[in-house]
Each structure stands twice: as C-alpha cells, then as structure tokens.
Design a protein around this motif. Structure first.
Motif, PDB file in Angstrom:
ATOM      1  N   MET A 140       0.827  -1.212   0.000  1.00 14.50           N
ATOM      2  CA  MET A 140       0.000   0.000   0.000  1.00 14.50           C
ATOM      3  C   MET A 140       0.859   1.259   0.000  1.00 14.50           C
ATOM      4  O   MET A 140       0.528   2.241  -0.661  1.00 14.50           O
ATOM      5  CB  MET A 140      -0.949   0.000   1.201  1.00 14.50           C
ATOM      6  N   LYS A 141       1.953   1.230   0.742  1.00 15.78           N
ATOM      7  CA  LYS A 141       2.851   2.385   0.767  1.00 15.78           C
ATOM      8  C   LYS A 141       3.548   2.569  -0.583  1.00 15.78           C
ATOM      9  O   LYS A 141       3.667   3.693  -1.061  1.00 15.78           O
ATOM     10  CB  LYS A 141       3.897   2.220   1.876  1.00 15.78           C
ATOM     11  N   VAL A 142       3.996   1.465  -1.182  1.00 16.20           N
ATOM     12  CA  VAL A 142       4.738   1.544  -2.448  1.00 16.20           C
ATOM     13  C   VAL A 142       3.843   2.021  -3.584  1.00 16.20           C
ATOM     14  O   VAL A 142       4.244   2.890  -4.371  1.00 16.20           O
ATOM     15  CB  VAL A 142       5.382   0.181  -2.797  1.00 16.20           C
ATOM     16  N   ILE A 143       2.625   1.469  -3.694  1.00 19.88           N
ATOM     17  CA  ILE A 143       1.752   1.862  -4.806  1.00 19.88           C
ATOM     18  C   ILE A 143       0.803   3.001  -4.433  1.00 19.88           C
ATOM     19  O   ILE A 143      -0.047   3.383  -5.222  1.00 19.88           O
ATOM     20  CB  ILE A 143       0.961   0.653  -5.363  1.00 19.88           C
ATOM     21  N   ARG A 144       0.978   3.537  -3.243  1.00 21.82           N
ATOM     22  CA  ARG A 144       0.167   4.649  -2.726  1.00 21.82           C
ATOM     23  C   ARG A 144      -1.324   4.360  -2.855  1.00 21.82           C
ATOM     24  O   ARG A 144      -2.077   5.087  -3.513  1.00 21.82           O
ATOM     25  CB  ARG A 144       0.531   5.950  -3.427  1.00 21.82           C
ATOM     26  N   HIS A 145      -1.718   3.282  -2.202  1.00 19.40           N
ATOM     27  CA  HIS A 145      -3.111   2.859  -2.232  1.00 19.40           C
ATOM     28  C   HIS A 145      -3.657   2.831  -0.813  1.00 19.40           C
ATOM     29  O   HIS A 145      -3.101   2.170   0.062  1.00 19.40           O
ATOM     30  CB  HIS A 145      -3.223   1.471  -2.870  1.00 19.40           C
ATOM     31  N   LYS A 146      -4.736   3.552  -0.576  1.00 21.23           N
ATOM     32  CA  LYS A 146      -5.422   3.623   0.711  1.00 21.23           C
ATOM     33  C   LYS A 146      -4.542   4.186   1.827  1.00 21.23           C
ATOM     34  O   LYS A 146      -4.749   3.911   2.996  1.00 21.23           O
ATOM     35  CB  LYS A 146      -5.981   2.260   1.113  1.00 21.23           C
ATOM     36  N   THR A 147      -3.553   4.981   1.462  1.00 20.22           N
ATOM     37  CA  THR A 147      -2.652   5.516   2.481  1.00 20.22           C
ATOM     38  C   THR A 147      -3.291   6.646   3.290  1.00 20.22           C
ATOM     39  O   THR A 147      -2.741   7.040   4.310  1.00 20.22           O
ATOM     40  CB  THR A 147      -1.343   6.031   1.851  1.00 20.22           C
ATOM     41  N   LYS A 148      -4.429   7.140   2.864  1.00 16.26           N
ATOM     42  CA  LYS A 148      -5.129   8.178   3.630  1.00 16.26           C
ATOM     43  C   LYS A 148      -6.239   7.601   4.494  1.00 16.26           C
ATOM     44  O   LYS A 148      -6.905   8.329   5.210  1.00 16.26           O
ATOM     45  CB  LYS A 148      -5.693   9.237   2.685  1.00 16.26           C
ATOM     46  N   HIS A 149      -6.423   6.295   4.445  1.00 14.49           N
ATOM     47  CA  HIS A 149      -7.445   5.642   5.256  1.00 14.49           C
ATOM     48  C   HIS A 149      -6.838   5.229   6.596  1.00 14.49           C
ATOM     49  O   HIS A 149      -5.947   4.367   6.647  1.00 14.49           O
ATOM     50  CB  HIS A 149      -7.994   4.396   4.545  1.00 14.49           C
ATOM     51  N   LYS A 150      -7.335   5.829   7.674  1.00 19.64           N
ATOM     52  CA  LYS A 150      -6.816   5.499   9.002  1.00 19.64           C
ATOM     53  C   LYS A 150      -7.021   4.022   9.331  1.00 19.64           C
ATOM     54  O   LYS A 150      -6.208   3.419  10.030  1.00 19.64           O
ATOM     55  CB  LYS A 150      -7.476   6.364  10.067  1.00 19.64           C
ATOM     56  N   LYS A 151      -8.105   3.456   8.811  1.00 17.16           N
ATOM     57  CA  LYS A 151      -8.394   2.042   9.057  1.00 17.16           C
ATOM     58  C   LYS A 151      -7.202   1.171   8.664  1.00 17.16           C
ATOM     59  O   LYS A 151      -6.873   0.203   9.350  1.00 17.16           O
ATOM     60  CB  LYS A 151      -9.629   1.635   8.246  1.00 17.16           C
ATOM     61  N   PHE A 152      -6.531   1.514   7.581  1.00 15.75           N
ATOM     62  CA  PHE A 152      -5.412   0.714   7.101  1.00 15.75           C
ATOM     63  C   PHE A 152      -4.079   1.180   7.659  1.00 15.75           C
ATOM     64  O   PHE A 152      -3.222   0.370   7.993  1.00 15.75           O
ATOM     65  CB  PHE A 152      -5.365   0.723   5.567  1.00 15.75           C
ATOM     66  N   MET A 153      -3.883   2.471   7.765  1.00 14.59           N
ATOM     67  CA  MET A 153      -2.600   2.988   8.223  1.00 14.59           C
ATOM     68  C   MET A 153      -2.410   2.845   9.731  1.00 14.59           C
ATOM     69  O   MET A 153      -1.294   2.946  10.232  1.00 14.59           O
ATOM     70  CB  MET A 153      -2.426   4.450   7.797  1.00 14.59           C
ATOM     71  N   ILE A 154      -3.479   2.581  10.447  1.00 11.17           N
ATOM     72  CA  ILE A 154      -3.385   2.276  11.878  1.00 11.17           C
ATOM     73  C   ILE A 154      -3.660   0.784  12.099  1.00 11.17           C
ATOM     74  O   ILE A 154      -2.954   0.127  12.856  1.00 11.17           O
ATOM     75  CB  ILE A 154      -4.361   3.138  12.698  1.00 11.17           C
ATOM     76  N   GLY A 155      -4.660   0.266  11.413  1.00  8.44           N
ATOM     77  CA  GLY A 155      -5.068  -1.128  11.601  1.00  8.44           C
ATOM     78  C   GLY A 155      -4.012  -2.137  11.191  1.00  8.44           C
ATOM     79  O   GLY A 155      -3.750  -3.101  11.930  1.00  8.44           O
ATOM     80  N   LEU A 156      -3.389  -1.943  10.039  1.00  7.61           N
ATOM     81  CA  LEU A 156      -2.379  -2.903   9.596  1.00  7.61           C
ATOM     82  C   LEU A 156      -1.149  -2.916  10.509  1.00  7.61           C
ATOM     83  O   LEU A 156      -0.679  -3.997  10.867  1.00  7.61           O
ATOM     84  CB  LEU A 156      -1.994  -2.651   8.137  1.00  7.61           C
ATOM     85  N   PRO A 157      -0.621  -1.753  10.933  1.00  5.17           N
ATOM     86  CA  PRO A 157       0.491  -1.815  11.897  1.00  5.17           C
ATOM     87  C   PRO A 157       0.096  -2.488  13.217  1.00  5.17           C
ATOM     88  O   PRO A 157       0.927  -3.172  13.830  1.00  5.17           O
ATOM     89  CB  PRO A 157       0.863  -0.344  12.106  1.00  5.17           C
TER      90      PRO A 157
END
Length: 95
Positions: free
Chosen positions: A58-75
């Motif tokens: 997601m970080k490399v292809i810049r996909h869903k990087t503004k969604h807190k669900k993913f940027m907090i949930g995945l870590p």
C-alpha cells in the motif's frame, strides 16, 4: 517440529502473495472504476498473516494511504503478529 516450521513458512509466503495480489487488484479496480475488493476482506487477509506485505504494498503503490483504518489497523495487526511470534518462541524455549 520441522514439518510445522515448514508449514508456517509456506503459509506466510502464500498469505504474502495473496495480500500483495489483492492490494494491487484493488488499486487497478480503483483506477479503472470497477468493482473493488471490500475493505473487510483486505483487513481479514492482513489479520491472517498478510499485514506486513499488504502495508508495504500500500505504501509503495500509494493505495489507501489516507485511510486510518489501514494505516493504523495494519500496523496493529503487524504488532499482534510480532507478539504471537515472540510468545511462540518463548513457549518453545521454556517448555
């Protein structure tokens, strides 16, 4: 014990492939305006072992990087996986 270790490694490798693939497929669907992969599916794949490769993708292809669900949930899922690995190692060496 070697069979179990090999099984875990194969499972995690397959989950990594699935995680990267569905993330890329969802990105392409978003670009083309097609039907998307449900967010719950993405999070479940992360929970079942694909969190780290999915997060990196997601970080490399810049996909869903503004969604807190993913940027907090995945870590958080990555931290859970790390804790489970540490627990497993501790249990293995402290029988």
């Amino acid at each position: 014990m070697p069979f179990f270790s090999e099984f875990i490694l194969i499972y995690l490798a397959l989950m990594a492939v699935v995680a990267v693939t569905i993330t890329a497929v969802d990105k392409m669907a978003a670009i083309k305006g097609r039907r998307r992969v449900p967010e719950s599916t993405l999070m479940l794949v992360g929970l079942f072992g694909g969190a780290l490769p999915m997060y990196v993708t997601m970080k490399v292809i810049r996909h869903k990087t503004k969604h807190k669900k993913f940027m907090i949930g995945l870590p958080l899922e990555i931290a859970l996986h790390a804790a489970l690995v540490c627990l497993g190692v501790w249990l293995y060496f402290n029988k």
